[in-house]
Design an enzyme around this catalytic site. Structure first.
Site, PDB file in Angstrom:
ATOM      1  N   LYS A  52       0.836  -1.210   0.000  1.00 44.61           N
ATOM      2  CA  LYS A  52       0.000   0.000   0.000  1.00 44.61           C
ATOM      3  C   LYS A  52       0.871   1.261   0.000  1.00 44.61           C
ATOM      4  O   LYS A  52       0.629   2.182  -0.772  1.00 44.61           O
ATOM      5  CB  LYS A  52      -0.940  -0.034   1.216  1.00 44.61           C
ATOM      6  CG  LYS A  52      -1.911   1.131   1.286  1.00 44.61           C
ATOM      7  CD  LYS A  52      -3.122   0.787   2.109  1.00 44.61           C
ATOM      8  CE  LYS A  52      -2.928   0.931   3.595  1.00 44.61           C
ATOM      9  NZ  LYS A  52      -2.777   2.334   4.049  1.00 44.61           N
ATOM     10  N   SER A  53       1.882   1.307   0.867  1.00 45.92           N
ATOM     11  CA  SER A  53       2.723   2.513   0.949  1.00 45.92           C
ATOM     12  C   SER A  53       3.440   2.773  -0.370  1.00 45.92           C
ATOM     13  O   SER A  53       3.530   3.913  -0.838  1.00 45.92           O
ATOM     14  CB  SER A  53       3.775   2.347   2.048  1.00 45.92           C
ATOM     15  OG  SER A  53       3.167   2.327   3.299  1.00 45.92           O
ATOM     16  N   GLY A  83      -5.044   8.320   5.223  1.00 49.26           N
ATOM     17  CA  GLY A  83      -4.129   9.282   5.833  1.00 49.26           C
ATOM     18  C   GLY A  83      -2.922   9.517   4.941  1.00 49.26           C
ATOM     19  O   GLY A  83      -2.417  10.647   4.839  1.00 49.26           O
ATOM     20  N   ARG A  92      -8.068  12.780  12.459  1.00 45.84           N
ATOM     21  CA  ARG A  92      -6.634  12.475  12.597  1.00 45.84           C
ATOM     22  C   ARG A  92      -5.775  13.751  12.523  1.00 45.84           C
ATOM     23  O   ARG A  92      -6.085  14.670  11.779  1.00 45.84           O
ATOM     24  CB  ARG A  92      -6.228  11.454  11.522  1.00 45.84           C
ATOM     25  CG  ARG A  92      -7.004  10.146  11.719  1.00 45.84           C
ATOM     26  CD  ARG A  92      -6.621   9.096  10.729  1.00 45.84           C
ATOM     27  NE  ARG A  92      -5.242   8.673  10.901  1.00 45.84           N
ATOM     28  CZ  ARG A  92      -4.638   7.821  10.088  1.00 45.84           C
ATOM     29  NH1 ARG A  92      -5.287   7.308   9.050  1.00 45.84           N
ATOM     30  NH2 ARG A  92      -3.393   7.467  10.301  1.00 45.84           N
ATOM     31  N   ASP A 124       1.913  -0.859  11.957  1.00 49.58           N
ATOM     32  CA  ASP A 124       0.595  -1.332  11.504  1.00 49.58           C
ATOM     33  C   ASP A 124       0.313  -2.767  11.951  1.00 49.58           C
ATOM     34  O   ASP A 124      -0.787  -3.276  11.726  1.00 49.58           O
ATOM     35  CB  ASP A 124       0.513  -1.235   9.978  1.00 49.58           C
ATOM     36  CG  ASP A 124       0.530   0.222   9.521  1.00 49.58           C
ATOM     37  OD1 ASP A 124       0.079   1.101  10.284  1.00 49.58           O
ATOM     38  OD2 ASP A 124       1.017   0.482   8.407  1.00 49.58           O
ATOM     39  N   LYS A 164      -4.375   6.410  14.627  1.00 49.90           N
ATOM     40  CA  LYS A 164      -4.515   5.709  13.341  1.00 49.90           C
ATOM     41  C   LYS A 164      -5.990   5.787  12.905  1.00 49.90           C
ATOM     42  O   LYS A 164      -6.726   6.624  13.397  1.00 49.90           O
ATOM     43  CB  LYS A 164      -4.036   4.259  13.492  1.00 49.90           C
ATOM     44  CG  LYS A 164      -2.536   4.163  13.773  1.00 49.90           C
ATOM     45  CD  LYS A 164      -1.722   4.653  12.600  1.00 49.90           C
ATOM     46  CE  LYS A 164      -0.240   4.643  12.884  1.00 49.90           C
ATOM     47  NZ  LYS A 164       0.539   5.250  11.819  1.00 49.90           N
TER      48      LYS A 164
END
Ligand code: S3P
Length: 441
Positions: free
Chosen positions: A27-28, A104, A132, A326, A353
């Site tokens: 994902k990152s 985020g 957040r 995570d 988170k």
């Protein structure tokens, strides 16, 4: 009242997990591949991109800003294709706020992307994202010359007014956050001179590793990253490896389900991401990583894991928390089945988170009769080898993908069916999680 259909029943597997599998794209790295390609001059070719809610938020954001994204679904469920970036022309002024959904990473990285352009772009998101903290991003960008409205506001929606006259800075980040680091480095690409960021302990370094693929000059040291500006990114070709954070759920399931023996292929083995393997090893689990190659500067390979009869608690020091940031929810579930106490030091970041993951862990473990508590910023879990679940357990994912998968694994690995409220949130990072588990049975 909660509609019954929003609750998913998870039955114990009853059989071991066996065989070889792959996990969806990281994902990152997928977010960065899309955002950096959108900033670059020319046509980038990207493959292995995760197709999930969060990544779709990044795709929609850059499209609104004028990048042309042509990504198509592949047989393995990933996205592949081209992104034509805006290069030196910059993004276009969108006619409405950019809604980053639950992501985020999209919202925070976007603030760095927008920093060098004289536009007024409002960034917003869903109810979770609007709770957040954003000042951690706006504070260093303000030092570089960016203005935000409302001024000094912590929560989205926030409007970004970028500037052509960005100043290079040297910034000591108050917390370890790859999102904060990336926003500053992206702005730094357009400042004159070197922009440097120091952090308390090393966070994931995908940005420092990927920007050189686009021609930028970066350094990636232990707790320091820097970028030399000004630098116009140039299109490139990128392959996204599998997501270790998704692999962590399959790995922990195999550790907990009797007689399991699985191999997960093509996973990113970036050391800033596989702290969960080190933690499981220290708990006595049978996990092995094998390096197979690298995609650009990102190492990838396989994770081999077998059922591990007797697990023991361990202590995870504060400087290693960013490498499992995570994975703390799923590791806390593994700790619940281990002998002795597991301590996760300084985990306050988990409170901000997608939901307050500390509260959620304490609540969920409490439901299955496991003692877990906070002492200051440290999370303690007292394990119970042979833990038995009661058939009435109803977990709440709190619309947080990582909690949905954590509580699903409690059901899959346990002795009784459980319910998970709003399990659907897995679409944020791992839409086919249950199907992948099923395929291994
Ligand atoms: C991410 C960084 C981490 C992580 C998030 C993805 C990224 O957040 O929790 O899931 O892609 O940069 P922080 O930067 O807030 O630690």
């Amino acid at each position: 009242m909660l509609n019954k259909s929003q609750q998913t029943t998870i039955e114990p597997l009853g059989v071991p997990l066996k065989g070889t599998t792959k996990v969806p794209g990281d994902k990152s790295i997928s977010h960065r591949a899309i955002l950096f390609s959108a900033m670059a001059k020319g046509t980038s070719h990207i493959s292995g991109v995760l197709d999930s809610g969060d990544v779709r938020s990044s795709i929609a954001a850059v499209e609104k800003l004028g990048a042309q994204v042509k990504l198509e679904s592949q047989a393995d469920g990933s996205l592949a294709g081209t992104v034509v970036g805006w290069g030196e022309n910059g993004p276009v002024q969108p006619d409405e706020p950019i809604d980053c959904g639950n992501s985020g990473t999209t919202a925070r990285l976007l603030m760095g992307v927008l920093a060098p352009w004289e536009l007024d772009v409002t960034v917003t998101g869903d109810a979770s994202l609007q709770r957040r903290p954003m000042r951690r991003i706006t504070a260093p960008l303000m030092k570089m010359g960016v203005r935000f409205a409302p001024d000094g506001q912590e929560l989205l929606p926030i409007t970004v007014h970028g500037t052509k006259n960005l100043k290079a800075i040297s910034y000591a980040a108050p917390m370890s956050s790859a999102q904060l680091k990336t926003a500053v480095l992206l702005a730094g690409l357009y400042a004159q001179g070197t922009t440097t960021l120091n952090e308390p302990s090393p966070s994931r370094n995908h940005t420092e590793l990927m920007l050189p693929e686009f021609g930028a000059v970066t350094t990636a040291a232990d707790r320091t990253a820097s970028v030399k500006g000004p630098s116009l990114l140039k299109a490139c070709e990128l392959k996204v490896p599998g997501d270790p954070s998704s692999a962590a759920f399959l790995t922990c399931a195999a550790v907990l389900v009797k007689d399991s023996d699985i191999v997960i292929e093509n996973v990113s083995l970036n050391t800033a991401r596989i702290g969960f393997v080190r933690t499981l090893e220290r708990m006595g689990a049978d996990v092995l990583v094998r390096h197979k190659g690298s995609a650009g500067k990102e190492p990838f390979g396989t994770i081999e894991v077998r059922f591990s009869g007797l697990l023991r608690g361990c202590e995870i020091p504060a400087d290693k928390i960013p490498t499992i940031v995570d994975e703390v929810p799923i590791l806390s579930l593994v700790a619940a089945f281990a002998k002795g106490v597991t301590v996760f030091r300084e985990v306050d970041e988990l409170r901000v988170k997608e939901t307050d993951r500390i509260e959620a862990i304490l609540e969920g473990l409490g439901l299955i009769g496991v003692d877990a508590w906070m002492d200051g910023s440290d999370l303690y879990v007292e394990g119970q080898p042979g833990l038995q679940l009661s058939p009435e357990t109803v977990f709440d994912s709190k619309n947080d993908h990582r909690l949905a998968m954590t509580w699903a694994i409690a059901g899959l690995a346990g002795n009784a069916p459980v319910q998970v409220k709003n399990f659907d949130s897995v679409k944020i990072s791992y839409p086919h999680f249950l199907q992948d588990i099923e395929r291994l049975t």
